[in-house]
Design a protein around this motif. Structure first.
Motif, PDB file in Angstrom:
ATOM      1  N   GLU A 445      24.475  48.153  35.553  1.00  0.00           N
ATOM      2  CA  GLU A 445      25.361  48.221  36.735  1.00  0.00           C
ATOM      3  C   GLU A 445      26.768  47.464  36.495  1.00  0.00           C
ATOM      4  O   GLU A 445      27.611  47.831  37.032  1.00  0.00           O
ATOM      5  CB  GLU A 445      24.629  47.690  37.875  1.00  0.00           C
ATOM      6  CG  GLU A 445      23.430  48.116  38.250  1.00  0.00           C
ATOM      7  CD  GLU A 445      22.232  47.784  37.502  1.00  0.00           C
ATOM      8  OE1 GLU A 445      21.727  46.817  37.570  1.00  0.00           O
ATOM      9  OE2 GLU A 445      21.693  48.713  36.792  1.00  0.00           O
ATOM     10  N   ARG A 446      26.712  46.391  35.728  1.00  0.00           N
ATOM     11  CA  ARG A 446      27.924  45.465  35.524  1.00  0.00           C
ATOM     12  C   ARG A 446      28.843  46.343  34.811  1.00  0.00           C
ATOM     13  O   ARG A 446      29.983  46.405  35.027  1.00  0.00           O
ATOM     14  CB  ARG A 446      27.518  44.091  34.797  1.00  0.00           C
ATOM     15  CG  ARG A 446      28.530  43.202  34.558  1.00  0.00           C
ATOM     16  CD  ARG A 446      29.132  42.700  35.735  1.00  0.00           C
ATOM     17  NE  ARG A 446      30.114  41.912  35.214  1.00  0.00           N
ATOM     18  CZ  ARG A 446      31.579  41.941  35.881  1.00  0.00           C
ATOM     19  NH1 ARG A 446      31.720  43.080  36.681  1.00  0.00           N
ATOM     20  NH2 ARG A 446      32.675  41.308  35.297  1.00  0.00           N
ATOM     21  N   ILE A 447      28.174  46.908  33.829  1.00  0.00           N
ATOM     22  CA  ILE A 447      29.052  47.746  32.714  1.00  0.00           C
ATOM     23  C   ILE A 447      29.683  48.915  33.524  1.00  0.00           C
ATOM     24  O   ILE A 447      31.165  49.219  33.524  1.00  0.00           O
ATOM     25  CB  ILE A 447      28.462  48.510  31.665  1.00  0.00           C
ATOM     26  CG1 ILE A 447      27.622  47.586  30.712  1.00  0.00           C
ATOM     27  CG2 ILE A 447      29.061  49.497  30.817  1.00  0.00           C
ATOM     28  CD1 ILE A 447      26.783  48.002  29.788  1.00  0.00           C
ATOM     29  N   ASP A 448      29.064  49.473  34.334  1.00  0.00           N
ATOM     30  CA  ASP A 448      29.747  50.690  35.161  1.00  0.00           C
ATOM     31  C   ASP A 448      30.634  49.973  36.067  1.00  0.00           C
ATOM     32  O   ASP A 448      31.891  50.554  36.108  1.00  0.00           O
ATOM     33  CB  ASP A 448      28.557  51.335  35.957  1.00  0.00           C
ATOM     34  CG  ASP A 448      27.824  52.132  35.292  1.00  0.00           C
ATOM     35  OD1 ASP A 448      28.044  52.644  34.065  1.00  0.00           O
ATOM     36  OD2 ASP A 448      26.539  52.313  35.720  1.00  0.00           O
ATOM     37  N   GLN A 449      30.420  48.941  36.730  1.00  0.00           N
ATOM     38  CA  GLN A 449      31.332  48.271  37.704  1.00  0.00           C
ATOM     39  C   GLN A 449      32.691  47.852  36.586  1.00  0.00           C
ATOM     40  O   GLN A 449      33.868  48.073  37.033  1.00  0.00           O
ATOM     41  CB  GLN A 449      30.875  46.920  38.083  1.00  0.00           C
ATOM     42  CG  GLN A 449      31.748  46.146  39.132  1.00  0.00           C
ATOM     43  CD  GLN A 449      32.005  47.142  40.454  1.00  0.00           C
ATOM     44  OE1 GLN A 449      31.297  47.473  41.093  1.00  0.00           O
ATOM     45  NE2 GLN A 449      33.422  47.148  40.461  1.00  0.00           N
ATOM     46  N   MET A 450      32.441  47.358  35.318  1.00  0.00           N
ATOM     47  CA  MET A 450      33.699  46.931  34.676  1.00  0.00           C
ATOM     48  C   MET A 450      34.677  48.315  34.138  1.00  0.00           C
ATOM     49  O   MET A 450      35.735  48.367  34.278  1.00  0.00           O
ATOM     50  CB  MET A 450      33.355  46.291  33.426  1.00  0.00           C
ATOM     51  CG  MET A 450      32.821  44.807  33.819  1.00  0.00           C
ATOM     52  SD  MET A 450      32.152  44.052  32.444  1.00  0.00           S
ATOM     53  CE  MET A 450      33.578  43.516  31.285  1.00  0.00           C
ATOM     54  N   ILE A 451      33.873  49.598  34.112  1.00  0.00           N
ATOM     55  CA  ILE A 451      34.582  50.672  33.895  1.00  0.00           C
ATOM     56  C   ILE A 451      35.291  51.157  35.010  1.00  0.00           C
ATOM     57  O   ILE A 451      36.652  51.865  35.029  1.00  0.00           O
ATOM     58  CB  ILE A 451      33.577  51.648  33.545  1.00  0.00           C
ATOM     59  CG1 ILE A 451      33.052  51.540  31.983  1.00  0.00           C
ATOM     60  CG2 ILE A 451      34.102  53.227  33.214  1.00  0.00           C
ATOM     61  CD1 ILE A 451      31.689  52.418  31.271  1.00  0.00           C
ATOM     62  N   ALA A 452      34.654  51.263  36.154  1.00  0.00           N
ATOM     63  CA  ALA A 452      35.445  51.421  37.338  1.00  0.00           C
ATOM     64  C   ALA A 452      36.691  50.605  37.540  1.00  0.00           C
ATOM     65  O   ALA A 452      37.648  51.037  38.253  1.00  0.00           O
ATOM     66  CB  ALA A 452      34.421  51.441  38.579  1.00  0.00           C
ATOM     67  N   ASP A 453      36.525  49.211  37.343  1.00  0.00           N
ATOM     68  CA  ASP A 453      37.876  48.388  37.416  1.00  0.00           C
ATOM     69  C   ASP A 453      38.738  48.845  36.584  1.00  0.00           C
ATOM     70  O   ASP A 453      39.844  48.865  36.914  1.00  0.00           O
ATOM     71  CB  ASP A 453      37.344  46.930  37.056  1.00  0.00           C
ATOM     72  CG  ASP A 453      36.333  46.205  38.317  1.00  0.00           C
ATOM     73  OD1 ASP A 453      36.302  46.864  39.408  1.00  0.00           O
ATOM     74  OD2 ASP A 453      35.864  45.130  37.967  1.00  0.00           O
ATOM     75  N   ARG A 454      38.489  49.175  35.373  1.00  0.00           N
ATOM     76  CA  ARG A 454      39.395  49.693  34.313  1.00  0.00           C
ATOM     77  C   ARG A 454      40.019  50.770  34.843  1.00  0.00           C
ATOM     78  O   ARG A 454      41.329  50.977  34.645  1.00  0.00           O
ATOM     79  CB  ARG A 454      38.610  49.860  33.032  1.00  0.00           C
ATOM     80  CG  ARG A 454      39.670  50.510  31.975  1.00  0.00           C
ATOM     81  CD  ARG A 454      38.813  50.437  30.383  1.00  0.00           C
ATOM     82  NE  ARG A 454      39.653  50.991  29.584  1.00  0.00           N
ATOM     83  CZ  ARG A 454      39.373  52.528  29.142  1.00  0.00           C
ATOM     84  NH1 ARG A 454      38.443  53.151  29.766  1.00  0.00           N
ATOM     85  NH2 ARG A 454      39.949  53.059  28.215  1.00  0.00           N
ATOM     86  N   ASN A 455      39.354  51.905  35.189  1.00  0.00           N
ATOM     87  CA  ASN A 455      39.879  53.040  35.651  1.00  0.00           C
ATOM     88  C   ASN A 455      40.778  52.781  36.845  1.00  0.00           C
ATOM     89  O   ASN A 455      41.959  53.231  36.839  1.00  0.00           O
ATOM     90  CB  ASN A 455      38.564  53.987  36.356  1.00  0.00           C
ATOM     91  CG  ASN A 455      37.964  54.477  35.304  1.00  0.00           C
ATOM     92  OD1 ASN A 455      38.354  54.544  33.990  1.00  0.00           O
ATOM     93  ND2 ASN A 455      36.834  55.062  35.661  1.00  0.00           N
ATOM     94  N   ALA A 456      40.564  52.055  37.787  1.00  0.00           N
ATOM     95  CA  ALA A 456      41.352  51.524  39.024  1.00  0.00           C
ATOM     96  C   ALA A 456      42.650  50.669  38.221  1.00  0.00           C
ATOM     97  O   ALA A 456      43.953  51.184  38.715  1.00  0.00           O
ATOM     98  CB  ALA A 456      40.742  50.641  39.682  1.00  0.00           C
TER      99      ALA A 456
END
Ligand code: AMP
Ligand code: ZN
Length: 492
Positions: A445-456
């Motif tokens: 979940e944390r990895i997915d969150q970080m990827i979402a932050d990076r996309n943003a």
């Protein structure tokens, strides 16, 4: 063509075939569940799996039985020391064994037979032996097999048993590898010891009778193939033959396959020498289950295999090479058409793969056939000579290879995660490599969150922040791959 295997009993390589209209009956000696298995044990089980999967590929119906030895001297001793009933003591290790098989991609047999669930069959087999004069009751209340009553004793191991002492007895499950003694079929227990109350008196079965009774229960008096590690040939398998053939007057197993040892620095990997690694030890050091499985099959079962960490690293790379080759084929981007030379090589690899396994389960030859194809196809692709219509036939050969070797599908991450959870529960995180712990400290979940932050961040054209996030993930071993369908991640 059909599978030919070396038969320890006849000393020859022979075709393995079922009786007409029947599945192939296989009995493979399973583990004694008193502790975690080591990878030497798993060398044997992985080879049984390779055999099993190959026979399935040849569309041979199977009836494969594996015992779980859940009562023996060590179990009795350890359970008593832990103040537990033996079933409570063994349940944990049986479960661990099944998890380890799963981690190594080993298929379950048709029947898993626990010794403690077949006591009546063992008792009636012993009674039959007593009736026939092949077993006797000692003054201590235990029952022994009289090996002098069985002229064929020694026919499997080809041991010269001349001069063996008539009537010399042995009570322990594991004993001297070179002397033949009357061995315990049933051990009378002392007051207070765990036991079964039976017509033979209070006691428990010896190790050898377990396998004879359970093999017959599921496979009949005679069956096709019996398998175990080379250490079991004598006395265990010799004793199984003596018991079963004395009771039935028929040939017990027609074909005997023995998997040779996994060694460490020239010595058998074993609990007693202390030179062993369990699967979990290696997973916690950061090695992948697929690489361990692949290593164990790198040398055919008829030869001993020396375990080294260099070998394990090499196997890791070999599995990676295969996986990235399969990825490369699936991603496509090849010129249209068919390269006939490569197609011919593909067909050749296919035939050589099967021929290797048919030839006494020569895993090294079968693997070499596939790696030759990978090398050739990769270099053809580099030159732009691998064409679209070559892809499907090559993938088919890879799938055929993987139906037996089972390393292409990447389950490593899930397996490692389970091993870490186990270490956490057992208070053994100290054995995990710091690098591994750091890598798995990030939840999905944390990895997915970080990827979402990076996309943003990228959307907001804040490339410095996007790069910083990618960098942070990379230091924890998470690699990002930007693809047309979005960002994918994998562990280094
Ligand atoms: P155990 O649990 O000791 O009865 O062993 C389970 C299976 O592993 C048996 O078939 C043994 O013959 C086999 N085995 C034990 N040690 C090794 C080894 N170092 N290499 C290969 N097979 C082994
Ligand atoms: Zn056995």
């Amino acid at each position: 063509m059909a599978l030919r295997l070396y038969n320890t009993l006849s000393g020859q390589v022979e075709e393995v075939a079922p009786q007409p209209g029947r599945p192939l009956g296989i009995y493979a000696c399973g583990p004694t569940v008193y502790d975690y298995g080591h990878i030497g044990n798993f060398r044997t089980f992985v080879h049984v799996d390779i055999l099993r999967r190959f026979l399935e590929q040849q569309e041979m119906p199977l009836r494969h039985v594996m015992n779980i030895t859940d009562v023996d001297d060590k179990i009795m001793r350890n359970a008593a020391a832990a103040g537990k009933p033996i079933g409570d003591y063994t349940a944990k290790y049986e479960q661990a064994f099944l998890e380890d098989l799963d981690a190594l991609g080993v298929e379950q047999p048709e029947y898993l037979a626990r010794a403690t669930e077949h006591i009546p069959q063992m008792v009636s087999l012993i009674e039959k032996l007593v009736e026939r004069g092949c077993a006797y009751r000692g003054e201590n209340g235990s029952y022994y097999f009289r090996i002098a009553s069985f002229p064929g004793y020694g026919k499997l191991s080809k041991k010269d048993l001349a001069g063996m002492e008539d009537g010399a007895r042995v009570d322990v499950d594991e004993y001297d590898k070179d002397s033949a003694r009357d061995f315990a079929l049933w051990k009378a227990t002392k007051p207070g010891e765990f036991h079964w109350d039976t017509t033979l008196g209070a006691g428990r079965p010896g190790w050898h009778i377990e396998c004879s009774a359970m093999a017959t229960e599921y496979l009949g008096d005679s069956f096709d193939l019996h398998i175990g590690g080379e250490d079991l040939m004598f006395p265990h398998h010799e004793n199984e033959i003596a018991q079963s053939e004395s009771a039935t007057g028929k040939t017990f197993a027609r074909h005997w396959m023995h998997v040779r040892f996994l060694l460490v620095e020239g010595k058998k990997m074993s609990k007693s020498l202390g030179n062993f690694y369990t699967l979990r030890d290696l997973l916690l050091r950061g090695y992948k289950a697929s690489a361990i499985r692949f290593l164990l099959t790198s040398v055919p079962y008829r030869n001993q295999l020396n375990f080294t960490f260099d070998g394990l690293v090499e196997s890791t790379h070999a599995v990676e090479r295969l996986r990235s080759f399969a990825d490369r084929l699936r991603k496509g981007g090849f010129p249209a058409g068919m390269n006939p030379t490569l197609l011919a090589a593909t067909k050749h690899a296919d035939a050589a793969f099967t021929a290797g396994l048919e030839d006494d389960l020569n895993t090294a030859e079968a693997r070499a056939a596939i790696f030759d194809l990978v090398r050739l196809a990769n270099s053809s692709a580099d030159r732009g000579e691998l064409q679209t219509e070559n892809v499907a036939p090559i993938l088919e050969v890879l799938a055929k290879f993987d139906a037996v070797f089972a390393v292409l599908e990447d389950r490593d991450d899930a397996v490692t995660r389970l091993a870490l959870q186990w270490a956490e529960r057992e208070g053994r995180m100290g054995e995990a490599s710091p690098d591994l712990v750091a890598r798995y400290s990030l939840t999905e979940e944390r990895i997915d969150q970080m990827i979402a932050d990076r996309n943003a961040a990228r959307k907001a054209r804040d490339f410095a922040r996007a790069d910083a996030i990618r960098q942070e993930l990379a230091t924890k071993g998470i690699l990002l791959e930007d693809s047309p369908d979005g960002v994918r991640w994998r562990r280094k």
